[in-house]
Each structure stands twice: as structure tokens, then as C-alpha cells.
Design a protein around this motif. Structure first.
Motif, mmCIF file in Angstrom:
data_model
loop_
_atom_site.group_PDB
_atom_site.id
_atom_site.type_symbol
_atom_site.label_atom_id
_atom_site.label_comp_id
_atom_site.label_asym_id
_atom_site.label_seq_id
_atom_site.Cartn_x
_atom_site.Cartn_y
_atom_site.Cartn_z
ATOM 1 N N ARG A 147 0.789 -1.095 -0.010
ATOM 2 C CA ARG A 147 -0.165 0.065 -0.033
ATOM 3 C C ARG A 147 0.986 1.202 -0.085
ATOM 4 N N LEU A 148 1.943 1.040 0.627
ATOM 5 C CA LEU A 148 2.758 2.375 0.576
ATOM 6 C C LEU A 148 3.846 2.550 -0.392
ATOM 7 N N ALA A 149 3.884 1.502 -1.483
ATOM 8 C CA ALA A 149 5.035 1.486 -2.198
ATOM 9 C C ALA A 149 4.648 2.453 -3.473
ATOM 10 N N ASN A 150 5.380 3.199 -3.875
ATOM 11 C CA ASN A 150 4.982 4.038 -4.994
ATOM 12 C C ASN A 150 6.239 4.409 -6.108
ATOM 13 N N ASN A 151 7.577 3.452 -5.897
ATOM 14 C CA ASN A 151 8.378 3.646 -7.058
ATOM 15 C C ASN A 151 8.910 2.099 -7.291
ATOM 16 N N ARG A 152 9.684 1.726 -8.223
ATOM 17 C CA ARG A 152 10.259 0.614 -8.506
ATOM 18 C C ARG A 152 11.033 0.103 -7.358
ATOM 19 N N GLN A 161 10.303 -3.372 -5.484
ATOM 20 C CA GLN A 161 11.385 -4.441 -5.363
ATOM 21 C C GLN A 161 11.605 -4.999 -3.800
ATOM 22 N N ASP A 162 11.414 -3.865 -2.980
ATOM 23 C CA ASP A 162 11.460 -4.148 -1.703
ATOM 24 C C ASP A 162 10.181 -5.208 -1.284
ATOM 25 N N VAL A 163 9.131 -4.954 -1.651
ATOM 26 C CA VAL A 163 7.718 -5.861 -1.617
ATOM 27 C C VAL A 163 8.012 -7.220 -2.067
ATOM 28 N N CYS A 164 8.688 -7.440 -3.116
ATOM 29 C CA CYS A 164 8.944 -8.520 -3.912
ATOM 30 C C CYS A 164 10.047 -9.296 -3.132
ATOM 31 N N SER A 222 2.160 -0.965 -13.732
ATOM 32 C CA SER A 222 3.124 -1.712 -14.689
ATOM 33 C C SER A 222 4.553 -2.140 -14.222
ATOM 34 N N ALA A 223 5.048 -1.185 -13.422
ATOM 35 C CA ALA A 223 6.425 -1.502 -12.804
ATOM 36 C C ALA A 223 6.324 -2.478 -11.847
ATOM 37 N N PHE A 224 5.276 -2.448 -10.905
ATOM 38 C CA PHE A 224 5.003 -3.184 -9.897
ATOM 39 C C PHE A 224 4.824 -4.615 -10.541
ATOM 40 N N ARG A 225 3.911 -4.591 -11.514
ATOM 41 C CA ARG A 225 3.416 -6.068 -12.120
ATOM 42 C C ARG A 225 4.609 -6.566 -12.752
ATOM 43 N N GLU A 226 5.531 -5.890 -13.217
ATOM 44 C CA GLU A 226 7.128 -6.448 -13.848
ATOM 45 C C GLU A 226 7.842 -7.231 -12.772
ATOM 46 N N GLU A 227 7.857 -6.464 -11.700
ATOM 47 C CA GLU A 227 8.627 -7.115 -10.394
ATOM 48 C C GLU A 227 7.850 -8.341 -9.842
ATOM 49 N N LEU A 228 6.538 -8.139 -9.695
ATOM 50 C CA LEU A 228 5.863 -9.408 -9.203
ATOM 51 C C LEU A 228 6.039 -10.592 -10.136
#
Length: 577
Positions: A524-529, A533-536, A566-572
Motif C-alpha cells: 500500500r505504501l510502495a510508490n516507485n520501483r 522491489q522491496d515488497v517482492c 506496470s512497474a510493480f507488475r513487472e517485478e511481481l
């Protein structure tokens, strides 16, 4: 001592200079293999010196000798340079040399298993061959033209060949140092970070000259050159980005070298000259804002103040410094160092009783108080230790580090004197301040049965404190209070990454649920790549902990929830699960 580990047995300063002679300055001209175990090397310095080294079959250094005048230690820099060269040869190819052969040492030593280049490719040999075939007049003309065209070469020529007296040498050193500095300044007169190393090349050459003078026993000349370095390098700090400490390192080396010179058994007149020059130097305004270097110089003078006259002169200078100080922290630091020097003089010249009187009058200074406490401990005067420590705690309110130190001394006094109740009470204070170490010390004073009744009260007191108490979780783990640890982590899900290994064997499902909660909170707090990556990384940790199914579900949910990122999806999508 072996070629593989000789660094463990030789002074660091000698090693550094040997390393420079071999790797940086290419001072080893050749190494001759006399027989299967004996090597003779020619190393250039003030003159050409011969180093003889005898090795065993397993590269133990059985014998080493150099004909240079250095006599302040078992090994000189020329020997250290040859050790580096021999090790390089052995590492490159142990069978590459034959008896009665001569190996030319290359300018850039080989790395790893790469062999040294053939002798004919050595830059030293190539240039020596070219220049030796020319006439003297032609060489002089060539050097003159280079000296006129390139400022640093001209100053280098003067530095090497035009020092008829000490004053001329000093001027040549200054010119050389400044010529390199000038080349690397920007249009504002500042030396940027990337240019500092090159800008002080002249200073390094001068430093080497000073070291050679010291090795030759010319201590006064060495001192003059080291002081010249200080006068050029300290002011340079104001107009350079010395983030890597290159300039500061040269200053430190110079002051350390001056201290080493003063440690030698100097003759009366030389010792007097050192004392006067360094005491005068300590008052130079270039050290304004750099108290440690000024204090270092004063400490050298303190060691040289061995006559009544010198001592009077030195103490007068110290008194003048004390009157100039204000109430700032830096002034208190400087005052404390000066007081310690005066204490040392009193102890050396007036005896223990006078020194203790002086100590008592200056007990407000932490280093004096600590010294007094340690002396009281050594005499088993535990009552005095307690009084001094309690007074220190009162005097140094607002300084947690000092208060903790005085409490530690007080605890030791209670322990040694058998005052168990006071010892336990003080340990409890440390525990409530977050110390796990004192928790274990307190526990050791109780039997297992008695402790079972004590520690729940400690846990309760820590649990009632506001904020995070760093020893609380350590204590829960120590006492195997895993349910309490789980409850604690439930209230602070971010801590699951620290404690999942302890909790997993007993509460696997609860651990996975907390992990998932923490991951959603961070998403919920993530707003950049970077944060994506930290969430992943947390999801990968969940997989590592055995929660593969939970991780798959989390990934699926996050892809649905954040389908527009899209960036979050790429990392996931990169997570292997």
C-alpha cells in the motif's frame, strides 16, 4: 615468517613503503637467483641497495639483509619490496627462474597467475637503453626543454638535483607540491573529488624524501620536510573535496613520522631543536579548526619535555591555550587533553602523590575520573570507586555514554566487593535502559528456582514501557516465551522478518499470516520501483520460509489490485514461486 604471510610480522609503515617501492615506484631493478634458495636484488633509493634473501623449500624466509643504513627495525622498506616481488614471482610461476639467472622486475607486477613480461619489455630497461645511447649534452638539452615546457617536470628536476642547503630544499619541496596542486584545480581554485589523488602526487614524492632522510638518520632534515608537508597540506583541506581522506592521510603520516623521530634517542641539541620547533608549530594558526593535529604535536612536545627548563616552557604554552578556550564542547575536549598532558608531566617529574593531588583537583574531566576509578579498583578501594562513579553520574547528566560508563564501574565495584543487592539493583537499571547483557548478568546471580519468580516482573516492566525496548524480544527468546513473542510480533508485523525463524517451528500458520499482512501493508505504501522491489523481496522471504502457497496467493492478489502499476507488475512477475 613465510612469503605468504610476511605482512603479519613487519611494521605497517615499512610494509606500505615497501609496497610503494615495488608496485608504485618500480624501484627494484633486478633480482638474481644465486642458487636454489638465495636471491639477490638491487633496489634503488638514495643509492642502489643490495638485498639478499634466503628461502626454504616451502618459502619460509630464513635470512634477509639489506646494505642500506636503516637500523630502526628488523626489516627495511627495500627488504619488504623484495618480499613482495619474490611472492609475485612464485605466484606467477614457481619454476620460471633458474640458478644464476637475473630477472628484471616489471613496472606493473603481474596479477593472479599471469607471468611477468620478458626483461626486454620492461619500461625501465627500454628507457635505460634509449637514454644510455645518447650524449650528455643531448640529454641535458632534452631535459631542459621538457622542464621549460612542463612546470611539474621543471620543479621535479629542481627537487631532485638542486638542493644545496636546507632552505633551498624546502623551497623546492613547496614548488613541487604546488605544481601538482595547480594542475588539478578547477577555474574556481577548488580541487574536485576525482582530482585529489593526482593533485597530491608532489606531496607523496616529498613524503618519500622525508622518509628517506629519516632512514638515513638525518632527523633534523626529515623534520623540516615533514613540517613543510603540514604547511602545504593542512590549508589545502579548505579548497579540496577530501572525502576519501587522501590529504588527511598525508597529514596523519607526517605527524606520526614526527612522533617516531622524537622517539629516537636524540642527542641534546637535536632534541632541544625538535622540542622548540614542534612547540612553535603547535601554535600555527593553520591548525585552527583541526584541534586533533595541534594536540598530536603537543603530545610529541610533552614526550620531549625532559628537562626542567623545557617543562616550564611547555607548561606555560599549555596555560596560554587553556586561557583561550571557551565553553564549547570542542574546547572542553581540548582542555581535557591538555590536562592529561600536565598530569603526565607531574607524574614523571614530581611523583605519584603530587599526581594524585592534581587528579583530585581536575576530577571533573572524564579521562581523569576514569583514571582515578581504575586506580581505586586496582587498590580494591571499592568505596572510592562508588563515590567517584556516583559523582560522575551527577556531574555528567545529559551525557548518556558517560553516565553508562560510570554505572558500569559502579557495578564492577559492587560485584567485586560482594554487595549483591546493590549489584542487582544496578543491573535492573541497565535492563530497563535496554541492556540484554546485564539481563544475563542479573540472571547469573540467582538460582534457577529463584529466577523463575524474578524474570516475569522484568518482562512485565519492559512490556509497560512506551516504544520499542531493544532487549525485550531478546529476553523472550532467552526464556523461550514464544507465545509472548508471537503476540508482540502480531502487534508489530514488520518485525516478522527478524523473528520468523524462532516462531516458525511452533506457529507456522500464524507466521505466514503475519508475513502476508506485512506484505500488504508495504504494498500500500510502495510508490516507485525500488519500493516495489522491496515488497517482492518480502515475498521471496516468505517463499524461503516455506510459505509458497501463501506467496502465490499474495502475488495473484497484488497483480489484480495494482493492475495499473506496470512497474510493480513487472517485478511481481519475476518472482519464482
Amino acid at each position: 615468517m613465510n612469503l605468504a604471510d610476511f605482512e603479519n610480522y613487519i611494521d605497517d609503515r615499512i610494509l606500505r613503503r615497501g609496497w610503494e617501492y615495488y608496485y608504485q615506484y618500480n624501484r627494484i631493478k633486478s633480482i638474481t637467483v644465486e642458487d636454489e634458495t638465495t636471491y639477490t636484488a638491487v633496489v634503488s633509493g638514495t643509492d642502489d641497495y643490495t638485498v639478499t634473501v634466503k628461502l626454504s623449500d616451502c618459502n619460509e624466509i630464513l635470512f634477509s639483509e639489506c646494505d642500506c643504513p636503516y637500523d630502526l627495525g628488523p626489516y627495511c622498506k627495500h627488504e619488504a619490496a623484495v618480499f613482495y616481488a619474490l611472492r609475485e614471482m612464485q605466484n606467477s610461476d614457481p619454476n620460471c627462474v633458474k640458478t644464476d639467472s637475473t630477472i628484471e622486475v616489471p613496472a606493473s607486477p603481474a596479477k593472479g597467475t599471469k607471468k611477468s613480461p620478458p626483461a626486454q619489455k620492461s619500461p625501465h630497461n627500454r628507457f635505460a637503453k634509449i637514454l644510455s645511447s645518447q650524449s650528455k649534452d643531448k640529454l641535458v638539452q632534452f631535459l631542459v626543454s621538457l622542464s621549460l615546457e612542463y612546470d611539474e617536470i621543471g620543479h621535479r628536476v629542481e627537487f631532485e638535483f638542486n638542493a644545496s642547503n636546507a632552505e633551498q630544499e624546502r623551497k623546492n619541496c613547496i614548488k613541487l607540491i604546488r605544481s601538482y596542486i595547480r594542475q588539478h584545480k578547477d577555474r574556481h581554485g577548488f580541487i574536485p573529488y576525482g582530482e585529489v589523488y593526482s593533485a597530491v602526487e608532489g606531496a607523496r614524492l616529498v613524503l618519500e624524501r622525508a622518509e628517506q632522510a629519516a632512514d638515513d638518520g638525518d632527523y633534523e632534515r626529515a623534520m623540516d620536510i615533514y613540517l613543510c608537508l603540514l604547511h602545504e597540506m593542512v590549508p589545502l583541506l579548505q579548497s579540496a573535496d577530501d572525502s576519501d581522506g587522501i590529504i588527511g592521510g598525508i597529514i596523519d603520516e607526517s605527524i606520526t613520522a614526527l612522533a617516531e623521530l622524537a622517539d629516537n634517542e636524540l642527542l641534546g641539541e637535536v632534541s632541544e631543536h625538535f622540542f622548540r620547533r614542534l612547540l612553535e608549530e603547535s601554535s600555527n594558526n593553520i591548525y585552527d579548526g583541526w584541534p586533533d593535529w595541534q594536540l598530536n604535536l603537543l603530545e610529541i612536545c610533552c614526550a620531549l619535555a625532559v628537562t626542567p627548563e623545557r617543562r616550564r616552557t611547555f607548561e606555560k604554552q599549555l596555560d596560554s591555550y587553556l586561557t583561550e578556550l571557551d565553553g564549547s564542547w570542542s574546547s572542553q575536549y581540548k582542555a581535557e587533553k591538555i590536562i592529561m598532558m600536565r598530569y603526565q608531566l607531574i607524574l614523571n617529574f614530581e611523583g605519584q602523590d603530587k599526581a594524585e593531588d592534581f587528579m583530585e583537583k581536575n576530577i571533573k574531566f572524564p579521562s581523569i575520573r576514569e583514571m582515578a576509578i581504575r586506580e581505586a579498583l586496582s587498590r580494591k578501594d571499592y568505596g572510592r570507586v562508588e563515590r567517584l562513579a556516583l559523582d560522575g553520574e551527577q556531574h555528567d547528566k545529559g551525557l548518556p555514554g558517560l553516565i553508562s560508563k560510570w554505572k558500569e564501574f559502579r557495578y564492577e565495584a559492587y560485584r567485586l566487593s560482594g554487595q549483591l543487592e546493590k549489584q542487582r539493583n544496578l543491573a535492573m537499571e541497565f535492563i530497563l535502559d535496554g541492556s540484554f547483557d546485564y539481563y544475563k548478568k542479573l540472571k547469573a546471580t540467582y538460582s534457577k528456582e529463584a529466577w523463575a519468580a524474578i524474570y516475569p516482573g522484568i518482562i512485565k516492566a519492559l512490556g509497560e514501557q512506551k516504544g520499542y525496548v531493544r532487549n525485550y524480544t531478546d529476553i523472550l527468546i532467552e526464556e523461550r516465551e514464544m507465545e509472548r513473542l508471537l503476540d508482540y510480533v502480531k502487534g508489530k508485523p514488520a518485525y516478522i522478518v527478524n523473528f520468523y525463524k524462532q516462531l516458525l517451528p511452533l506457529f507456522p500458520e500464524e507466521v505466514y499470516r503475519i508475513f502476508v499482512q506485512h506484505i500488504y501493508n508495504e504494498a500500500r505504501l510502495a510508490n516507485n520501483r525500488r519500493k516495489y522491489q522491496d515488497v517482492c523481496s518480502l515475498i521471496r522471504l516468505l517463499v524461503k520460509a516455506g510459505g509458497k502457497e501463501h506467496a502465490r496467493e499474495v502475488i495473484s492478489n497484488l497483480l489484480a489490485i495494482y493492475h495499473r502499476k506496470s512497474a510493480f507488475r513487472e517485478e511481481l512477475m519475476r518472482i519464482k514461486h
